[in-house]
Design a protein around this motif. Structure first.
Motif, PDB file in Angstrom:
ATOM      1  N   ALA A  89     110.610  37.371  19.984  1.00 42.71           N
ATOM      2  CA  ALA A  89     111.209  35.988  19.630  1.00 42.71           C
ATOM      3  C   ALA A  89     111.027  34.670  21.218  1.00 42.71           C
ATOM      4  CB  ALA A  89     112.960  36.210  18.912  1.00 42.71           C
ATOM      5  N   ASP A  90     111.458  35.492  21.962  1.00 44.00           N
ATOM      6  CA  ASP A  90     111.534  34.546  23.303  1.00 44.00           C
ATOM      7  C   ASP A  90     110.087  34.541  23.513  1.00 44.00           C
ATOM      8  OD1 ASP A  90     110.231  36.728  24.467  1.00 44.00           O
ATOM      9  OD2 ASP A  90     112.545  37.127  25.772  1.00 44.00           O
ATOM     10  N   SER A  92     107.466  36.455  24.792  1.00 42.96           N
ATOM     11  CA  SER A  92     107.295  37.136  25.945  1.00 42.96           C
ATOM     12  C   SER A  92     106.157  38.258  25.103  1.00 42.96           C
ATOM     13  CB  SER A  92     108.155  38.039  26.849  1.00 42.96           C
ATOM     14  OG  SER A  92     108.524  38.756  26.230  1.00 42.96           O
ATOM     15  N   ARG A 128     113.271  44.343  18.748  1.00 46.02           N
ATOM     16  CA  ARG A 128     112.674  43.238  19.851  1.00 46.02           C
ATOM     17  C   ARG A 128     111.216  43.130  18.803  1.00 46.02           C
ATOM     18  NH1 ARG A 128     112.926  40.781  23.463  1.00 46.02           N
ATOM     19  NH2 ARG A 128     111.258  41.693  24.591  1.00 46.02           N
ATOM     20  N   GLN A 313     105.562  27.522  22.484  1.00 42.18           N
ATOM     21  CA  GLN A 313     106.396  27.515  20.257  1.00 42.18           C
ATOM     22  C   GLN A 313     106.040  26.273  20.503  1.00 42.18           C
ATOM     23  OE1 GLN A 313     107.090  30.108  18.904  1.00 42.18           O
ATOM     24  NE2 GLN A 313     106.837  31.361  20.580  1.00 42.18           N
TER      25      GLN A 313
END
Length: 485
Positions: A89-90, A92, A128, A313
């Motif tokens: 989600a971040d 990575s 994750r 994003q």
């Protein structure tokens, strides 16, 4: 070069979000592909990502591939470098492969049948890989000859539909059930009262062996591709005690049967009847989720730029996000999937969602949260509105838009919006009436404004009549003119 990036080359990045990943219905060897995307910087070639959720060669792995479509470009062969990865989600990289150089003719593809284990994705690292049960897949690609001249991005979304159902099955005279005699309990959709699945209870054993509880599941709706089910034995206080779980892929719904067995017997339940069998009734809680497959797939945004680094994003452009939301809500309105209420006119029923109606209308909110009959029967009778008006009111409540207004439709919608206090729709219709006011509509508009206490509309119509009555020779009935005074 970095494993999951293209720091030294300009590249095209395709990001694909797959919502409700756990409800992929594909068997081993069956793929699920992304929306098609076109890369202008690669000679206008057309591509797609493809996943094998239950594996291509080995069902313990997820397969992951890049395919080139046949159409969109006259170039037969193109050599590219690309990197495939799954993203957190971040932003990575959770799992990626090294840079691959590959000649890709039309209709060709390349990937990894053992890209990542299903155990990692769905169990040990689920939080994750699958935040909100959404898998994010990414492909970065560029020309091997270094002639990719600009960075680009494309974002796509695929949503697998899911409808959840929960029901309690009360089995009367449990102690008197005959072994092998089937008892059927239908599980129905919240829309159109369609049977999704039949659950059949029967006992095996009887003379030499203790009688064991078996549940056989039979699909009824051919649209359903997958189901998960949990069955709980309820105690006399309504608490969940024992549970069996199952997952069913609907290969041939008309013939599908699946069996779940409780590790308990009638003898044991009879010995604990003070716990389970009040008045000889066994209660079973059925919690099910059904998926009809993909209900939404679309390219959400495409961006190109000369800068060396395009953000991972998409920049949150409010207009873009609102447009996507409108598309998604319109789909929910048109499909009626997972609806939990019906608006019923004299001639038609319209499936809807209480959450949407309550958010848009304080009248509906009060209706569904009070002791009114609509809060329990899931039907709202509105015989005073016609089908066309109800449909367009719902369209606005889901999408904040209404198409092709005319004087008659705007007047009817205005009245409906006032009744249910959909103030933005009322204002939109009022603006239309003001902008399209003419001599032949003035009397009707004046009555409408007075009935619905619209001071602004009433004042404008009064001024229109006073300014135009003589030159246009408007003939008002006495009862109409009395409203002006």
């Amino acid at each position: 070069m970095a494993v999951d990036g293209c720091a030294e080359e300009k590249c095209f990045t395709f990001t694909w979000k797959l919502e409700n990943m756990s409800y992929c219905w594909q068997e081993q060897g069956v793929l699920l592909d992304s929306p098609k995307f076109v890369v202008d910087a690669l000679e206008g070639t057309s591509w797609a990502l493809a996943l094998y959720p239950r594996g291509n060669e080995n069902r313990n792995y997820i397969g992951y591939y890049l395919y080139r479509h046949i159409g969109c470009s006259s170039v037969n062969d193109i050599e590219i470098d690309f990197v495939l990865s799954f993203m957190a989600a971040d932003g990575s990289s959770l799992h990626g492969v090294k840079e691959i150089k590959k000649m890709m003719p039309k209709g060709d593809g390349y990937g990894w049948p053992k890209f990542v284990t299903r155990e990692e994705v769905f169990f040990s690292k689920r939080s994750r890989f699958l935040p909100d049960d959404t898998l994010t897949a990414r492909c970065r690609m560029w020309r091997s000859d270094g002639r990719t001249t600009e960075n680009g991005q494309s974002y796509a979304r695929t949503r697998i539909g899911v409808e959840t159902r929960s029901a309690v099955w009360n089995i009367d005279e449990f102690s008197q059930l005959e072994p092998y005699k089937a008892i059927t309990f239908p599980i129905k959709s919240s829309t159109a009262n369609i049977e999704l699945m039949n659950m059949i209870l029967y006992l095996t054993g009887g003379q030499k062996f203790e009688e064991v509880l078996h549940f056989k599941l039979t699909a009824r709706d051919p649209r359903i591709k997958m189901s998960t089910i949990q069955l709980f034995l309820l105690d006399n206080a309504g608490g969940k005690r024992e549970c069996v779980k199952g997952e069913v892929l609907f290969k041939a719904p008309e013939n599908l049967q699946r069996q779940l067995t409780f590790q308990t017997t009638r003898k044991r339940l009879m010995a604990s009847k003070d716990v389970y069998l009040r008045n000889d009734v066994l209660s079973v809680l059925c919690e099910c989720a059904f998926s009809p497959g993909v209900v939404l797939e679309q390219i959400e945004a495409v961006r190109y730029g000369d800068n060396d680094s395009i953000p991972e994003q998409p920049l949150a452009n409010l207009a873009d996000e609102f447009s996507v939301l409108k598309i998604n809500l319109r789909s929910s309105f048109e499909d009626g999937f997972m609806s939990d209420v019906k608006l019923k006119t004299k001639t038609c029923s319209f499936p809807a969602h209480k959450l949407i109606l309550s958010a848009q209308s304080p009248v509906f909110k009060a209706m569904f949260s009070s002791d009114m009959k609509e809060s329990t029967c899931d039907i709202v009778d509105i015989p005073d509105l016609d089908d066309h008006t109800v449909r367009r009111m719902l369209q606005f409540m889901y999408t904040a838009g209404v198409d092709d207004l005319g004087w008659c439709s705007a007047s009817n919608l205005y009245a409906a919006a006032d009744k249910y206090e959909v103030l933005t729709l009322k204002e939109k219709c009022s603006s239309y009436l003001k902008a399209n006011l003419g001599p032949s509509e003035a009397c009707e508009a004046l009555i409408l404004a007075d009935l619905h206490h619209d001071v602004g509309l009433k004042r404008l119509v009064q001024e229109f009549i006073l300014n135009h009555s003589w030159e246009n020779r408007i003939n008002f009935h006495d009862s109409y003119c009395s409203i002006i005074e």
